[in-house]
Enzyme design. Structure first.
Site, PDB file in Angstrom:
ATOM      1  N   TYR A 114       1.103  -0.793  -0.042  1.00  0.00           N
ATOM      2  CA  TYR A 114       0.092   0.109  -0.519  1.00  0.00           C
ATOM      3  C   TYR A 114       1.483   1.270  -0.136  1.00  0.00           C
ATOM      4  O   TYR A 114       0.803   2.230  -0.880  1.00  0.00           O
ATOM      5  CB  TYR A 114      -0.947   0.488   1.614  1.00  0.00           C
ATOM      6  CG  TYR A 114      -1.673   1.190   1.335  1.00  0.00           C
ATOM      7  CD1 TYR A 114      -0.920   1.774   2.789  1.00  0.00           C
ATOM      8  CD2 TYR A 114      -2.908   2.031   0.946  1.00  0.00           C
ATOM      9  CE1 TYR A 114      -1.802   3.192   2.630  1.00  0.00           C
ATOM     10  CE2 TYR A 114      -3.420   3.114   1.001  1.00  0.00           C
ATOM     11  CZ  TYR A 114      -2.892   4.182   2.092  1.00  0.00           C
ATOM     12  OH  TYR A 114      -3.307   4.979   2.379  1.00  0.00           O
ATOM     13  N   LYS A 140       1.355   3.792  -2.623  1.00  0.00           N
ATOM     14  CA  LYS A 140       1.202   5.741  -2.643  1.00  0.00           C
ATOM     15  C   LYS A 140       2.799   6.250  -2.937  1.00  0.00           C
ATOM     16  O   LYS A 140       2.415   7.437  -2.951  1.00  0.00           O
ATOM     17  CB  LYS A 140       0.598   5.807  -1.092  1.00  0.00           C
ATOM     18  CG  LYS A 140      -0.536   4.998  -0.373  1.00  0.00           C
ATOM     19  CD  LYS A 140      -1.824   5.568  -1.667  1.00  0.00           C
ATOM     20  CE  LYS A 140      -2.195   7.177  -0.888  1.00  0.00           C
ATOM     21  NZ  LYS A 140      -3.396   7.652  -1.649  1.00  0.00           N
TER      22      LYS A 140
HETATM   23  N1  LIG Z   1      -7.961   6.681   6.107  1.00  0.00           N
HETATM   24  C1  LIG Z   1      -7.374   6.807   6.255  1.00  0.00           C
HETATM   25  O1  LIG Z   1      -6.415   6.791   7.290  1.00  0.00           O
HETATM   26  C2  LIG Z   1      -5.737   7.534   5.382  1.00  0.00           C
HETATM   27  C3  LIG Z   1      -4.675   7.834   6.238  1.00  0.00           C
HETATM   28  C4  LIG Z   1      -3.960   9.303   5.074  1.00  0.00           C
HETATM   29  C5  LIG Z   1      -4.448   8.558   3.733  1.00  0.00           C
HETATM   30  N2  LIG Z   1      -5.754   8.326   2.888  1.00  0.00           N
HETATM   31  C6  LIG Z   1      -6.119   8.208   1.853  1.00  0.00           C
HETATM   32  O2  LIG Z   1      -6.823   8.667   1.599  1.00  0.00           O
HETATM   33  C7  LIG Z   1      -7.663   8.575   0.550  1.00  0.00           C
HETATM   34  C8  LIG Z   1      -8.962   7.764   0.549  1.00  0.00           C
HETATM   35  O3  LIG Z   1      -8.858   6.671   2.097  1.00  0.00           O
HETATM   36  P1  LIG Z   1     -10.573   6.632   1.867  1.00  0.00           P
HETATM   37  O4  LIG Z   1      -9.648   5.844   4.005  1.00  0.00           O
HETATM   38  O5  LIG Z   1     -11.588   6.909   2.865  1.00  0.00           O
HETATM   39  O6  LIG Z   1     -10.841   4.878   2.087  1.00  0.00           O
HETATM   40  P2  LIG Z   1     -12.322   4.315   1.534  1.00  0.00           P
HETATM   41  O7  LIG Z   1     -11.540   2.263   1.446  1.00  0.00           O
HETATM   42  O8  LIG Z   1     -13.103   4.255   2.335  1.00  0.00           O
HETATM   43  O9  LIG Z   1     -12.497   4.623   0.118  1.00  0.00           O
HETATM   44  C9  LIG Z   1     -11.497   4.009  -0.972  1.00  0.00           C
HETATM   45  C10 LIG Z   1     -12.752   4.454  -2.001  1.00  0.00           C
HETATM   46  O10 LIG Z   1     -11.999   3.942  -3.172  1.00  0.00           O
HETATM   47  C11 LIG Z   1     -12.661   3.918  -4.801  1.00  0.00           C
HETATM   48  N3  LIG Z   1     -11.953   2.613  -5.383  1.00  0.00           N
HETATM   49  C12 LIG Z   1     -11.125   1.788  -5.176  1.00  0.00           C
HETATM   50  N4  LIG Z   1     -10.871   1.480  -6.013  1.00  0.00           N
HETATM   51  C13 LIG Z   1     -11.219   1.765  -7.071  1.00  0.00           C
HETATM   52  C14 LIG Z   1     -10.727   2.436  -8.529  1.00  0.00           C
HETATM   53  N5  LIG Z   1     -10.295   0.488  -9.048  1.00  0.00           N
HETATM   54  N6  LIG Z   1     -11.780   2.710  -9.666  1.00  0.00           N
HETATM   55  C15 LIG Z   1     -12.713   3.773  -8.631  1.00  0.00           C
HETATM   56  N7  LIG Z   1     -13.249   3.694  -6.994  1.00  0.00           N
HETATM   57  C16 LIG Z   1     -12.214   2.785  -6.945  1.00  0.00           C
HETATM   58  C17 LIG Z   1     -13.586   2.555  -3.079  1.00  0.00           C
HETATM   59  O11 LIG Z   1     -14.789   1.704  -3.631  1.00  0.00           O
HETATM   60  C18 LIG Z   1     -14.047   2.940  -1.989  1.00  0.00           C
HETATM   61  O12 LIG Z   1     -15.299   3.829  -1.887  1.00  0.00           O
HETATM   62  C19 LIG Z   1      -6.517   7.482  -0.139  1.00  0.00           C
HETATM   63  O13 LIG Z   1      -5.905   7.405  -0.961  1.00  0.00           O
HETATM   64  C20 LIG Z   1      -5.843   6.734   0.931  1.00  0.00           C
HETATM   65  O14 LIG Z   1      -4.981   6.326   0.562  1.00  0.00           O
HETATM   66  C21 LIG Z   1      -6.322   7.860   4.102  1.00  0.00           C
HETATM   67  C1  LIG Z   2      -5.997  -1.803  19.545  1.00  0.00           C
HETATM   68  C2  LIG Z   2      -5.168  -1.430  18.122  1.00  0.00           C
HETATM   69  C3  LIG Z   2      -4.123  -1.456  18.154  1.00  0.00           C
HETATM   70  C4  LIG Z   2      -6.282  -1.226  16.994  1.00  0.00           C
HETATM   71  C5  LIG Z   2      -5.684  -1.298  15.847  1.00  0.00           C
HETATM   72  C6  LIG Z   2      -6.030   0.169  15.106  1.00  0.00           C
HETATM   73  C7  LIG Z   2      -5.297  -0.130  13.846  1.00  0.00           C
HETATM   74  C8  LIG Z   2      -6.095  -0.523  12.713  1.00  0.00           C
HETATM   75  C9  LIG Z   2      -5.164   1.651  13.270  1.00  0.00           C
HETATM   76  C10 LIG Z   2      -4.498   2.371  13.862  1.00  0.00           C
HETATM   77  C11 LIG Z   2      -3.353   2.905  13.138  1.00  0.00           C
HETATM   78  C12 LIG Z   2      -3.749   2.942  11.671  1.00  0.00           C
HETATM   79  C13 LIG Z   2      -3.358   3.449  10.716  1.00  0.00           C
HETATM   80  C14 LIG Z   2      -3.641   3.078   8.798  1.00  0.00           C
HETATM   81  C15 LIG Z   2      -5.210   1.923   9.365  1.00  0.00           C
HETATM   82  C16 LIG Z   2      -5.600   1.192  10.872  1.00  0.00           C
HETATM   83  C17 LIG Z   2      -4.166   1.172  11.900  1.00  0.00           C
HETATM   84  C18 LIG Z   2      -3.369   0.994  11.828  1.00  0.00           C
HETATM   85  C19 LIG Z   2      -3.559   3.146   8.405  1.00  0.00           C
HETATM   86  C20 LIG Z   2      -2.871   2.360   7.671  1.00  0.00           C
HETATM   87  C21 LIG Z   2      -4.721   3.832   7.122  1.00  0.00           C
HETATM   88  C22 LIG Z   2      -3.703   3.817   5.967  1.00  0.00           C
HETATM   89  C23 LIG Z   2      -3.261   5.593   6.075  1.00  0.00           C
HETATM   90  O1  LIG Z   2      -2.695   5.453   4.636  1.00  0.00           O
HETATM   91  C24 LIG Z   2      -1.845   5.387   6.966  1.00  0.00           C
HETATM   92  C25 LIG Z   2      -0.720   4.718   6.205  1.00  0.00           C
HETATM   93  C26 LIG Z   2      -1.506   6.933   7.455  1.00  0.00           C
HETATM   94  O2  LIG Z   2      -2.544   7.596   7.810  1.00  0.00           O
HETATM   95  O3  LIG Z   2       0.106   7.252   7.215  1.00  0.00           O
HETATM   96  C27 LIG Z   2      -2.584   5.175   8.036  1.00  0.00           C
HETATM   97  C28 LIG Z   2      -1.445   4.471   9.454  1.00  0.00           C
HETATM   98  C29 LIG Z   2      -1.975   4.427  10.623  1.00  0.00           C
END
Ligand SMILES: NC(=O)c1ccc[n+]([C@@H]2O[C@H](COP(=O)([O-])OP(=O)(O)OC[C@H]3O[C@@H](n4cnc5c(N)ncnc54)[C@H](O)[C@@H]3O)[C@@H](O)[C@H]2O)c1
Ligand SMILES: CC(C)=CCC[C@@H](C)[C@H]1CC[C@H]2C3=C(CC[C@]12C)[C@@]1(C)CC[C@H](O)[C@@](C)(C(=O)O)[C@@H]1CC3
Length: 349
Positions: free
Chosen positions: A145, A149
């Site tokens: 992942y 990214k």
């Molecule tokens: N959630 C976090 O903690 C976090 C932290 C940092 C960055 N991000 C970034 O934020 C963005 C959104 O993440 P999120 O948490 O909302 O994820 P999410 O899984 O809730 O949403 C992602 C969406 O992308 C869509 N998708 C996936 N593959 C696709 C494809 N091939 N064509 C069209 N749509 C597609 C999915 O259907 C989904 O609705 C991502 O780029 C992720 O890398 C997330």
């Molecule tokens: C009690 C416990 C340990 C619960 C588990 C908590 C777990 C699920 C939870 C704790 C920390 C959290 C986490 C992500 C997913 C869920 C997770 C791992 C991700 C990887 C989502 C994608 C983003 O891109 C990214 C990389 C970011 O923001 O840089 C984050 C980094 C922080």
């Protein structure tokens, strides 16, 4: 500086991944500001009278081209689930799919592209304290992942040009209502009795970013891109600016969900090695069975090391500052959990 409402329907924007956690919150905010919003996603997860939904796969450029006529700005926040363990899908969506997004933006004359990147593009499992954007990309990312990214961000920033202004926003640890990753995974682990232990000494500080602050940064960046061309082609960390002990934050969530906080310490390197063995096992059986472990070297590292970032660049170059403080954000998140609504409602200011 705040984000501005616009003359209703004067700008058409497209949110790729708009049915997801970040995407839907962003769509709702853009609609409230008067934008004409289109959503492109594999799935439709909600209805909104002001939104036009296009279902398609961003890996199919023809699908994308169908929804991009007269689009001024594209927000790219699609990704396979960060906790899934499918290298092929990550490469296909985050790399090949992003190439399609860029090609389609150029073909359709889109002016701005805002990528939701991730602060973890510089994280390879070692401590990062107040890391800024001068940190190099991780040479050995801990999972595919993160690897994809990094490739995605490089593609978007190198595409910055006179005709298409691009910017990458790097949130970290996003949480809030409708989060499908952090809270549900925490609740599932707790329900399985797997949250009694603290990995390491429990003194590692990390950033968690409330969804409203992430959305605010996306809209602010989009509105600034044309007035301040100097911010184009850059990456910006976006957090709550309130680093917190990882295990304090997790304990708050767990107690809010009605579970006990973890209290027994496990040696970090022992668990990291265990996770490494799990990944080897997962790889060996992968031709026969797909296993998606929560215990990975990435999740263990995230739970046991410092990883918090400076937002000074976003603050100075496009006036970003969080709009919701961490304390309030945690309460709002817990209040959003239906079965906890009443318990937390009184605490929200
Ligand atoms: N959630 C976090 O903690 C976090 C932290 C940092 C960055 N991000 C970034 O934020 C963005 C959104 O993440 P999120 O948490 O909302 O994820 P999410 O899984 O809730 O949403 C992602 C969406 O992308 C869509 N998708 C996936 N593959 C696709 C494809 N091939 N064509 C069209 N749509 C597609 C999915 O259907 C989904 O609705 C991502 O780029 C992720 O890398 C997330
Ligand atoms: C009690 C416990 C340990 C619960 C588990 C908590 C777990 C699920 C939870 C704790 C920390 C959290 C986490 C992500 C997913 C869920 C997770 C791992 C991700 C990887 C989502 C994608 C983003 O891109 C990214 C990389 C970011 O923001 O840089 C984050 C980094 C922080």
């Amino acid at each position: 500086m705040s984000v501005k409402a616009i003359k209703p329907d004067s700008k058409i924007v497209l949110v790729i991944g708009g049915s997801g956690f970040v995407g839907r919150h962003l769509v709702e905010k853009l609609c409230s500001l008067g934008y004409t919003v289109r959503v492109f996603d594999l799935r439709t997860t909600f209805e909104h009278e002001k939104v036009t939904f296009y279902n398609g796969d961003l890996c199919n450029k023809q699908d994308l081209l169908k929804c991009m006529d007269n689009v001024d700005t594209v927000f790219h926040c699609a990704t396979p689930s960060p906790l899934s363990n499918n290298k092929k899908v990550f490469l296909r969506v985050n790399v090949d799919g992003t190439k399609n997004v860029l090609d389609a933006c150029f073909e359709k004359g889109v002016k701005n592209l805002i990528l939701t990147s991730s602060a973890s593009v510089v994280y390879s499992g070692s401590n990062i304290e107040h890391g800024d954007e001068t940190l190099p990309y991780a040479k050995r990312p801990l999972d595919c992942y993160t690897q994809t990214k990094i490739q995605q961000e490089k593609l978007v920033l190198s595409a910055n040009s006179e005709s298409l202004k691009t910017i990458a926003l790097r949130p970290h640890g996003i949480f809030g209502p409708r989060d499908p990753h952090m809270l549900p995974t925490t609740a599932r682990l707790a329900a399985a009795g797997k949250t009694k232990f603290i990995i390491g000494k429990g003194i590692n500080k990390v950033d968690f970013t409330y969804i409203d602050n992430v959305v605010y940064a996306h809209v602010l960046a989009a509105q600034q891109l044309q007035q301040k061309p100097e911010i184009a082609g850059n990456a910006y960390n976006i957090t709550n600016n309130e680093p917190i002990l990882f295990w304090e934050f997790m304990s708050r969530l767990l107690k809010g969900l009605g579970y006990a906080a973890p209290k027994y310490h496990l040696p970090y390197y022992f668990i990291y090695f265990l996770a490494f063995l799990v990944q080897i096992f997962v790889f060996i059986v992968s031709p026969f069975k797909t296993i998606r472990p929560t215990l990975t070297t990435m999740t263990v590292a995230l739970a046991g090391t410092h990883h918090y970032y400076s937002c000074e660049k976003a603050a100075s170059e496009f006036n970003y500052s969080p709009v919701v403080k961490l304390e309030d954000a945690i309460e709002r998140t817990l209040q959003s959990v239906p079965e906890l609504h009443n318990k937390h409602a009184k605490k929200v200011k």
